[in-house]
Design a protein around this motif. Structure first.
Motif, PDB file in Angstrom:
ATOM      1  N   ILE A 100      99.091  22.769   2.764  1.00 28.48           N
ATOM      2  CA  ILE A 100      97.974  23.355   3.521  1.00 28.48           C
ATOM      3  C   ILE A 100      97.833  24.849   3.232  1.00 28.48           C
ATOM      4  CG2 ILE A 100      99.081  24.097   5.687  1.00 28.48           C
ATOM      5  CD1 ILE A 100      96.831  22.620   7.145  1.00 28.48           C
ATOM      6  N   LEU A 101      98.936  25.465   2.764  1.00 28.99           N
ATOM      7  CA  LEU A 101      98.897  26.862   2.351  1.00 28.99           C
ATOM      8  C   LEU A 101      98.350  27.024   0.935  1.00 28.99           C
ATOM      9  CD1 LEU A 101     102.355  28.042   3.769  1.00 28.99           C
ATOM     10  CD2 LEU A 101     100.100  28.704   4.619  1.00 28.99           C
ATOM     11  N   LYS A 102      98.038  25.885   0.315  1.00 29.32           N
ATOM     12  CA  LYS A 102      97.429  25.837  -1.014  1.00 29.32           C
ATOM     13  C   LYS A 102      98.351  26.386  -2.104  1.00 29.32           C
ATOM     14  CE  LYS A 102      92.772  26.064   0.896  1.00 29.32           C
ATOM     15  NZ  LYS A 102      91.499  26.817   0.971  1.00 29.32           N
ATOM     16  N   THR A 138     104.978  22.264  14.723  1.00 27.78           N
ATOM     17  CA  THR A 138     104.188  23.299  15.408  1.00 27.78           C
ATOM     18  C   THR A 138     103.598  24.280  14.396  1.00 27.78           C
ATOM     19  OG1 THR A 138     105.720  23.117  17.286  1.00 27.78           O
ATOM     20  CG2 THR A 138     104.231  25.001  17.261  1.00 27.78           C
ATOM     21  N   THR A 139     104.394  24.688  13.426  1.00 26.07           N
ATOM     22  CA  THR A 139     103.914  25.602  12.380  1.00 26.07           C
ATOM     23  C   THR A 139     102.757  24.977  11.610  1.00 26.07           C
ATOM     24  OG1 THR A 139     106.152  26.505  12.124  1.00 26.07           O
ATOM     25  CG2 THR A 139     104.591  26.941  10.348  1.00 26.07           C
ATOM     26  N   LYS A 144      97.103  24.689  10.344  1.00 25.44           N
ATOM     27  CA  LYS A 144      95.952  23.804  10.174  1.00 25.44           C
ATOM     28  C   LYS A 144      94.703  24.422  10.801  1.00 25.44           C
ATOM     29  CE  LYS A 144      94.259  19.592   9.187  1.00 25.44           C
ATOM     30  NZ  LYS A 144      94.185  19.048   7.811  1.00 25.44           N
ATOM     31  N   ARG A 145      94.883  25.103  11.920  1.00 21.62           N
ATOM     32  CA  ARG A 145      93.746  25.763  12.571  1.00 21.62           C
ATOM     33  C   ARG A 145      93.160  26.841  11.667  1.00 21.62           C
ATOM     34  NH1 ARG A 145      95.656  26.873  18.815  1.00 21.62           N
ATOM     35  NH2 ARG A 145      96.543  24.826  19.247  1.00 21.62           N
ATOM     36  N   GLU A 150      89.450  28.243  12.249  1.00 18.25           N
ATOM     37  CA  GLU A 150      89.499  28.610  13.665  1.00 18.25           C
ATOM     38  C   GLU A 150      90.116  29.989  13.835  1.00 18.25           C
ATOM     39  OE1 GLU A 150      91.204  25.689  16.254  1.00 18.25           O
ATOM     40  OE2 GLU A 150      90.559  24.028  14.972  1.00 18.25           O
ATOM     41  N   GLU A 151      89.747  30.672  14.898  1.00  8.76           N
ATOM     42  CA  GLU A 151      90.315  31.974  15.197  1.00  8.76           C
ATOM     43  C   GLU A 151      91.670  31.817  15.881  1.00  8.76           C
ATOM     44  OE1 GLU A 151      89.321  35.017  14.427  1.00  8.76           O
ATOM     45  OE2 GLU A 151      87.635  34.187  13.300  1.00  8.76           O
ATOM     46  N   ILE A 152      92.607  32.698  15.561  1.00  5.43           N
ATOM     47  CA  ILE A 152      93.952  32.646  16.131  1.00  5.43           C
ATOM     48  C   ILE A 152      93.924  32.755  17.656  1.00  5.43           C
ATOM     49  CG2 ILE A 152      96.131  33.945  16.345  1.00  5.43           C
ATOM     50  CD1 ILE A 152      96.048  34.575  13.455  1.00  5.43           C
ATOM     51  N   LEU A 153      93.002  33.575  18.188  1.00  7.56           N
ATOM     52  CA  LEU A 153      93.017  33.886  19.615  1.00  7.56           C
ATOM     53  C   LEU A 153      92.088  32.998  20.439  1.00  7.56           C
ATOM     54  CD1 LEU A 153      93.114  37.800  19.466  1.00  7.56           C
ATOM     55  CD2 LEU A 153      94.997  36.171  19.405  1.00  7.56           C
ATOM     56  N   HIS A 154      91.654  31.891  19.869  1.00  5.97           N
ATOM     57  CA  HIS A 154      90.783  30.976  20.601  1.00  5.97           C
ATOM     58  C   HIS A 154      91.578  29.791  21.138  1.00  5.97           C
ATOM     59  CE1 HIS A 154      86.681  32.337  18.729  1.00  5.97           C
ATOM     60  NE2 HIS A 154      87.269  33.262  19.447  1.00  5.97           N
TER      61      HIS A 154
END
Length: 505
Positions: A100-102, A138-139, A144-145, A150-154
């Motif tokens: 996912i980190l490509k 969890t990581t 994935k977000r 997606e924004e980190i703070l949402h």
């Protein structure tokens, strides 16, 4: 989608095969494996943790394994199958994180091969691996977000579910689990720069905290229903004053565990420091910086397991997320600084070499794993002499000889106790359990520590004690004060195998 599913299934099967070839044929000599099996066996036999058997970590792993043993077979081989599933899942999630980190596929393959060779001697059922799996899941979810834009703070609907998962880590190992939970709940506060950001993060904190609290509340109910509060506190909290088991981090650096571990013990903290300056000292803006921020936080959460026992196994488990982070950062550097039109031919050649190397390595490991498992399946039927250790390669002669001695003494009305780290091997085979004595380690003896065991020994009547003789290397956590007490106050009457036999005067 079908192609991705097939690829994932193939990766899982290859990992499962390789991990099985390491774990299944192992000799009966890994004490961590034996102790964890003994915990689970006790649960399967309806014993209660802390009250009926001594342990210092929270009991979720033994409870899960104990339930499986109760409804399948109460054998160590079942625990090894559980371990294979656990370790395979850990490697697969690590693969998916780098994907996912490509990171380049061939680099991912090299990473998995490298970490496999670093860890293969230590692969077994262990609560630290359970916590590591939760950290990696969890990581992956957090990354994935970012991948989805997606924004980190949402606030996300998965925050509550993730909170429950992370809270579960406290039930596996309270120290690492609490640290992980605190980081998981509060780490986004590090990048709140506006009032609105703070409000958003506050909502996230509340939802995550609520999720984390659910497993904790369930555990508190479990303690209350079984009336084991006092025993739980005695072994997990009050006993901390007697827990003197420490291995300094210096031993890792000075090469006591090999040159590779020595190098990594320097690289891993440096990587954590670099990630801190990249992602915490300034607000992450690019997706790469956001990825590093998440990797940094969970690398710190995992690395806590290295304290206070900084041996090779704790270091490798604790460093696992940071090794993923190091691979990612190196890939970013290579991609930005090295891969360009000028170096196209060189890169193409290296890529082909790595592809060939990784393909051949995977093929050879698969063939070798198949050979090892096939050979094991042929010879495992020879290992049926030891109760609960069926199909486990073991030198049964010594175990049977000592247990025969114990049985003979029991018939004569004498109780026999083995005060040694290996005691569980003999007692499991005999379907016996002697609280404290069968996991005779400093820090695992309750709030009274070694003095409490001496008091207990003073009250024994018509008892026989076996302790490891001077010629043998004892476990580094052996309660030497109790050993000295026995030598000075009990009478040595004989020897059996590598044990000295003592009786009360």
């Amino acid at each position: 989608m079908k192609t991705i599913l097939k690829k994932n299934i193939l990766i899982i099967l290859l990992l499962f095969l390789a991990v099985s070839a390491i774990i299944i044929p192992k000799q009966l000599n890994n004490l961590d494996e034996i102790w964890n099996f003994n915990f689970a066996r006790n649960i399967a036999n309806d014993l209660l943790p802390y009250k009926d058997f001594n342990m210092i970590q929270t009991p979720l792993l033994p409870i899960i394994c104990g339930i499986i043993l109760k409804f399948t077979y109460n054998e160590l081989i079942i625990m090894r199958i559980i371990a294979i599933v656990l370790i395979t899942t850990i490697f697969f999630i690590a693969y998916k994180i780098l994907e996912i980190l490509k990171v380049n596929k061939f680099i991912i393959n090299i990473f998995i091969l490298s970490i496999f060779f670093l860890l293969y001697k230590h692969l077994c059922i262990d609560y630290n691996f359970g916590v590591l799996l939760i950290i990696l899941i969890t990581t992956y979810s957090e990354l994935k977000r970012i991948s989805n834009g997606e924004e980190i703070l949402h606030l996300n609907k998965k925050d509550f579910i993730l909170g429950i998962l992370v809270g579960t880590s406290i039930l596996l190992k309270q120290t690492t689990g609490i640290c992980l939970s605190l980081i998981f709940i509060f780490y986004k506060l590090l990048h709140t720069s506006t009032k609105q950001d703070f409000k958003n993060v506050l909502k996230i904190i509340c939802i995550r905290l609520l999720g984390v609290l659910i497993p904790i509340i369930c555990f508190l109910i479990y303690l209350n229903v079984n009336n084991i509060w006092e025993d739980f506190l005695d072994y997990t909290v009050y006993s901390l004053k007697t827990f003197t088991n420490k291995i300094s981090y210096i031993y890792l650096i000075t090469g006591n565990y090999g040159i590779i571990i020595s190098i990594l013990s320097i690289v891993v903290p440096l990587t954590i420091i670099i990630m801190y300056f990249i992602s915490v000292c300034k607000t992450p803006k690019t997706s790469e910086q956001k990825n590093i921020f998440i990797l940094f936080c969970f690398s710190v959460a995992s690395f806590i397991v290295v304290y206070p026992i900084a041996d090779s196994i704790h270091f490798l488990i604790g460093s696992f997320p940071c090794m993923i982070s190091t691979t990612y950062i190196l890939w970013l550097v290579v991609k930005e600084r090295i891969i360009n039109e000028k170096n196209k031919k060189i890169i193409y050649g290296i890529k082909n070499f790595i592809m060939s190397f990784s393909t051949i390595s995977i093929l050879l490991i698969s063939i070798l794993s198949t050979i090892i498992i096939t050979r094991y399946l042929v010879i495992c039927k020879n290992y049926k002499e030891l109760n609960h250790f069926t199909y486990i390669p073991a030198s049964s002669e010594k175990i049977l000889k000592i247990n025969s001695f114990i049985e003979q003494q029991n018939k004569e009305g004498k109780d026999v106790y083995i005060l040694d780290a290996t005691a569980a091997i003999y007692m499991i085979q005999m379907d016996k359990y002697n609280k404290d004595f069968d996991m005779f380690l400093k820090g695992n003896l309750g709030s009274k520590g070694e003095d409490g065991q001496i008091e207990k020994l003073d009250k024994l009547k018509n008892a026989i004690i076996l302790i490891m003789n001077e010629e043998e290397k004892r476990n580094w956590q052996n309660p030497e004060k109790v050993r000295t007490y026995i030598i000075n106050n009990w009478e040595k009457i004989d020897e059996i195998e590598n044990f000295d036999i003592y009786i009360n005067n």
